[in-house]
Design a protein around this motif. Structure first.
Motif, PDB file in Angstrom:
ATOM      1  N   THR A 129       0.817  -1.212   0.000  1.00 48.18           N
ATOM      2  CA  THR A 129       0.000   0.000   0.000  1.00 48.18           C
ATOM      3  C   THR A 129       0.855   1.270   0.000  1.00 48.18           C
ATOM      4  N   ALA A 130       2.156   1.131   0.247  1.00 50.23           N
ATOM      5  CA  ALA A 130       3.050   2.289   0.169  1.00 50.23           C
ATOM      6  C   ALA A 130       3.114   2.843  -1.254  1.00 50.23           C
ATOM      7  N   LEU A 131       2.615   2.067  -2.237  1.00 57.57           N
ATOM      8  CA  LEU A 131       2.621   2.524  -3.623  1.00 57.57           C
ATOM      9  C   LEU A 131       1.227   2.894  -4.120  1.00 57.57           C
ATOM     10  N   LEU A 132       0.306   3.152  -3.190  1.00 57.55           N
ATOM     11  CA  LEU A 132      -1.016   3.649  -3.592  1.00 57.55           C
ATOM     12  C   LEU A 132      -0.854   4.959  -4.359  1.00 57.55           C
ATOM     13  N   PRO A 138       1.610  -4.077  -7.507  1.00 60.41           N
ATOM     14  CA  PRO A 138       2.309  -4.397  -6.252  1.00 60.41           C
ATOM     15  C   PRO A 138       1.515  -4.147  -4.974  1.00 60.41           C
ATOM     16  N   LEU A 139       0.287  -3.641  -5.080  1.00 61.95           N
ATOM     17  CA  LEU A 139      -0.407  -3.154  -3.887  1.00 61.95           C
ATOM     18  C   LEU A 139      -0.705  -4.234  -2.863  1.00 61.95           C
ATOM     19  N   ASP A 140      -0.924  -5.466  -3.299  1.00 71.09           N
ATOM     20  CA  ASP A 140      -1.254  -6.546  -2.367  1.00 71.09           C
ATOM     21  C   ASP A 140      -0.027  -7.332  -1.911  1.00 71.09           C
ATOM     22  N   LEU A 155      -1.487   4.312   5.211  1.00 76.24           N
ATOM     23  CA  LEU A 155      -1.359   3.827   6.586  1.00 76.24           C
ATOM     24  C   LEU A 155      -2.465   2.844   6.971  1.00 76.24           C
ATOM     25  N   GLY A 156      -3.534   2.789   6.193  1.00 74.60           N
ATOM     26  CA  GLY A 156      -4.569   1.770   6.381  1.00 74.60           C
ATOM     27  C   GLY A 156      -5.201   1.748   7.761  1.00 74.60           C
ATOM     28  N   SER A 208       6.265  -0.539   7.679  1.00 73.84           N
ATOM     29  CA  SER A 208       7.616  -0.708   7.152  1.00 73.84           C
ATOM     30  C   SER A 208       8.531  -1.111   8.294  1.00 73.84           C
ATOM     31  N   ASP A 209       9.118  -2.311   8.198  1.00 76.58           N
ATOM     32  CA  ASP A 209       9.981  -2.767   9.291  1.00 76.58           C
ATOM     33  C   ASP A 209      11.432  -2.346   9.096  1.00 76.58           C
TER      34      ASP A 209
END
Length: 332
Positions: A7-10, A36-38, A75-76, A103-104
């Protein structure tokens, strides 16, 4: 290897198109799927993608502009839990506690200093040398978040950035309302501490409970993640001076002996992690900033420049000066 939620690429494809870039070609260049979203993305691929897009668009502001365009949507569930908090301070504390779900390979912190609040961000994955675009993307998102939480009350005092200033530094004021202070020791938004007590509109308490339960489940740290967690703490503490095994054990509320035993079980040790952290931070400072070697030595917790130079030469086989000269001649 660090990871980032897809989701960082939404909004990535639409923003690329607005910048004259073919998004499919950019994704393929860093070996990411066309949709790549999923997925759970490699942090290295994500960092490389944003950097590549800045180069292909000939736009050094690509990262911060994408962050501002994307806003808080990536950020969901965490965003919903934050909106359900009682105050801005409580919302930001949730962000710092659970950001590793998003993001780890990065760390968000909230600090209070002399009447100011600092919302800090750092890329903790030491395998990346240059993180300018990724950092600016995150600071753009943070600006949107703070404006969303505070409304018209959002009046930042300053934006601190570790990397050096680009040629078009004045463009940042038009985008962010403030001119960044480059070559700073940290990446941070700085604002009045009193804003942390600003109340937020309450929402369904049951929903808030469910959201927190969900992120709590995702946030359970395993023994296997301990080395990565420790390196994040080291990155934060080194700028304040030398860090010892005893310091880290005290922070984690365990004995130094127990901490070492846990690290050995993962094939590591405190000194090895300290060296790895310093080595990656040194490379990033020398590549991304214009700080002097003496300043870099201090930010890495060394007592003097000679101690840093000896360690750097041991790691890389060349002195810091020679390494920096080599990097300056590489294509960027």
């Amino acid at each position: 290897m660090s990871t980032v939620r897809g989701t960082a690429l939404l909004g990535f494809k639409a923003f690329c198109a607005s910048q004259g870039i073919d998004p499919a070609s950019a994704l393929a260049a860093v070996e990411l799927p066309e949709d790549p979203l999923d997925a759970r993305l490699s942090g290295a691929q994500f960092n490389a993608l944003i950097d590549l897009c800045a180069q292909r668009s000939h736009n050094p502001l690509f990262g911060v502009q994408f962050g501002l365009r994307q806003g808080t949507q990536s950020l969901g569930t965490l965003l919903y839990a934050m909106r359900s908090s009682g105050t801005v301070g409580e919302a930001l504390n949730l962000l710092t506690r659970y950001f590793h779900i998003h993001s780890d390979g990065a760390l968000v912190q909230l600090e209070r200093q002399a009447g100011n609040a600092l919302l800090l961000y750092d890329v903790t994955d030491g395998t990346f040398i240059s993180v300018r675009q990724t950092v600016e993307l995150a600071m753009g998102i943070a600006s949107c978040l703070l404006r969303e939480l505070l409304g018209h009350a959002w009046q930042p005092k300053s934006l601190l950035l570790r990397h050096s200033a680009p040629a078009n530094r004045l463009a940042y004021r038009a985008l962010l309302g403030v001119a960044p202070r480059f070559d700073s020791p940290v990446n941070a938004w700085v604002f009045d501490e009193s804003l942390l007590t600003t109340p937020l509109s309450t929402t369904d308490a049951r929903y808030q409970q469910l959201a927190r339960q969900h992120i709590d489940e995702l946030a359970r740290v395993t023994l296997e993640e301990l080395p990565s967690y420790l390196q994040k703490r080291l990155r934060n503490e080194l700028a304040h001076g030398p860090v010892t095994l005893h310091d880290m054990a005290e922070y984690m509320m365990i004995s130094p002996r127990t901490l070492q035993r846990y690290l050995r079980a993962q094939g590591s040790g405190f000194q090895a992690l300290l060296d790895q952290t310093r080595r990656s931070m040194a490379a990033r400072y020398l590549c991304d900033s214009s700080l002097s070697l003496t300043q870099v030595a201090g930010l890495l917790g060394y007592a003097d420049l000679s101690a840093f130079s000896r360690a750097f030469t041991r790691w890389n086989g060349v002195s810091p000066q020679q390494w920096k000269q080599r990097m300056q001649h590489l294509p960027r």
